[in-house]
Design a protein around this motif. Structure first.
Motif, short mmCIF file in Angstrom:
data_model
loop_
_atom_site.label_atom_id
_atom_site.label_comp_id
_atom_site.label_asym_id
_atom_site.label_seq_id
_atom_site.Cartn_x
_atom_site.Cartn_y
_atom_site.Cartn_z
N GLU A 28 0.84 -1.19 0.00
CA GLU A 28 0.00 0.00 0.00
C GLU A 28 0.88 1.25 0.00
OE1 GLU A 28 -3.36 -0.10 -0.15
OE2 GLU A 28 -3.20 -2.29 -0.25
N ALA A 29 0.28 2.38 -0.37
CA ALA A 29 0.99 3.66 -0.35
C ALA A 29 1.42 3.99 1.08
CB ALA A 29 0.10 4.76 -0.91
N GLY A 30 2.66 4.44 1.23
CA GLY A 30 3.19 4.78 2.54
C GLY A 30 3.99 3.66 3.20
N GLU A 31 3.87 2.44 2.73
CA GLU A 31 4.62 1.31 3.31
C GLU A 31 6.08 1.36 2.88
OE1 GLU A 31 3.19 -2.76 3.33
OE2 GLU A 31 1.23 -2.01 2.68
N LYS A 32 6.94 0.76 3.72
CA LYS A 32 8.34 0.58 3.36
C LYS A 32 8.52 -0.85 2.86
CE LYS A 32 11.80 2.47 5.01
NZ LYS A 32 12.94 3.20 5.52
N VAL A 33 9.24 -1.00 1.75
CA VAL A 33 9.53 -2.32 1.20
C VAL A 33 11.03 -2.44 0.99
CG1 VAL A 33 7.28 -2.65 0.10
CG2 VAL A 33 9.12 -1.55 -1.16
N GLN A 34 11.48 -3.67 0.85
CA GLN A 34 12.91 -3.94 0.69
C GLN A 34 13.12 -4.87 -0.50
OE1 GLN A 34 15.40 -4.53 4.19
NE2 GLN A 34 15.88 -6.56 3.41
N PHE A 35 13.95 -4.44 -1.44
CA PHE A 35 14.32 -5.27 -2.60
C PHE A 35 15.57 -6.06 -2.22
CE2 PHE A 35 12.14 -1.56 -4.34
CZ PHE A 35 11.21 -2.16 -5.16
N ASN A 36 15.47 -7.39 -2.28
CA ASN A 36 16.57 -8.25 -1.85
C ASN A 36 17.40 -8.79 -3.01
OD1 ASN A 36 16.00 -8.03 0.94
ND2 ASN A 36 14.32 -9.47 0.68
N ALA A 54 25.22 -11.15 -1.44
CA ALA A 54 24.68 -11.68 -0.18
C ALA A 54 24.59 -10.57 0.86
CB ALA A 54 25.58 -12.80 0.34
N GLY A 55 23.42 -10.47 1.50
CA GLY A 55 23.23 -9.52 2.59
C GLY A 55 22.92 -8.10 2.14
N ALA A 56 22.91 -7.82 0.84
CA ALA A 56 22.65 -6.47 0.35
C ALA A 56 21.16 -6.29 0.08
CB ALA A 56 23.44 -6.20 -0.93
N ALA A 57 20.69 -5.05 0.20
CA ALA A 57 19.28 -4.76 -0.06
C ALA A 57 19.12 -3.28 -0.37
CB ALA A 57 18.42 -5.13 1.14
N VAL A 58 17.99 -2.96 -1.00
CA VAL A 58 17.61 -1.57 -1.25
C VAL A 58 16.25 -1.37 -0.60
CG1 VAL A 58 16.94 0.10 -3.01
CG2 VAL A 58 18.91 -1.38 -3.40
N ALA A 103 24.60 -2.30 2.07
CA ALA A 103 25.60 -3.20 1.50
C ALA A 103 25.65 -4.52 2.25
CB ALA A 103 26.97 -2.52 1.50
N SER A 104 25.26 -4.50 3.53
CA SER A 104 25.23 -5.74 4.32
C SER A 104 24.21 -5.57 5.45
CB SER A 104 26.61 -6.04 4.91
OG SER A 104 27.00 -4.99 5.77
N GLY A 105 23.81 -6.68 6.05
CA GLY A 105 22.89 -6.64 7.18
C GLY A 105 21.44 -6.49 6.80
N ALA A 106 21.06 -6.88 5.60
CA ALA A 106 19.67 -6.72 5.17
C ALA A 106 18.74 -7.72 5.85
CB ALA A 106 19.59 -6.89 3.65
N ASP A 107 19.26 -8.83 6.31
CA ASP A 107 18.42 -9.86 6.93
C ASP A 107 17.83 -9.38 8.25
OD1 ASP A 107 19.23 -11.42 4.82
OD2 ASP A 107 20.90 -12.32 5.94
N ALA A 108 18.56 -8.54 8.98
CA ALA A 108 18.12 -8.10 10.30
C ALA A 108 17.36 -6.78 10.27
CB ALA A 108 19.34 -7.97 11.21
#
Length: 126
Positions: A28-36, A54-58, A103-108
């Motif tokens: 929905e509009a306003g939500e935060k999402v993460q591209f893995n 590995a471990g990177a995300a946007v 660059a790292s730590g996207a899992d947490a």
């Protein structure tokens, strides 16, 4: 810092603050999402994935759900048939603003993963 991400069968080179029109996401509009699915992360040094880093995300914020421009498909049969058909299509898109590149730590991070609206969720084995 920049990253190359993959979503909706396309690849995008992004920086913090960029606004993207991507294939429709289940958010929905306003939500935060993460591209893995990150193919490369650059900045001081370039890190290439094989196929993903590995471990990177946007991380991005969903601005709105929109429709793309109309694409018209026109078919005309030749000679004696004298029939024609016009079909139009407007693709469903999601407007997102990139907020952060990890660059790292996207899992947490605890941010919801960006999943397309037409894809099926994996079922957890019991």
């Amino acid at each position: 810092m920049f990253a190359v991400l993959k979503t909706g069968g396309k690849q995008y080179k992004v920086q913090a603050g960029d606004v993207l029109r991507v294939e429709k996401l289940a958010a929905e509009a306003g939500e935060k999402v993460q591209f893995n699915d990150i193919l490369a992360v650059g900045g001081d040094s370039l890190t290439l994935g094989a196929p993903f880093v590995a471990g990177a995300a946007v991380q991005a914020e969903v601005i709105d759900q929109i429709k793309g421009d109309k694409v018209i498909h026109f078919v005309k049969r030749r000679r004696k048939h004298s029939s024609q058909r016009t079909r139009g299509h407007r693709q469903q898109l999601t407007l997102v603003r990139v907020t952060d590149i990890l660059a790292s730590g996207a899992d947490a991070s605890g941010v919801k993963a960006a999943i397309g609206s037409g894809t099926k969720q994996p079922v957890a084995a019991e």
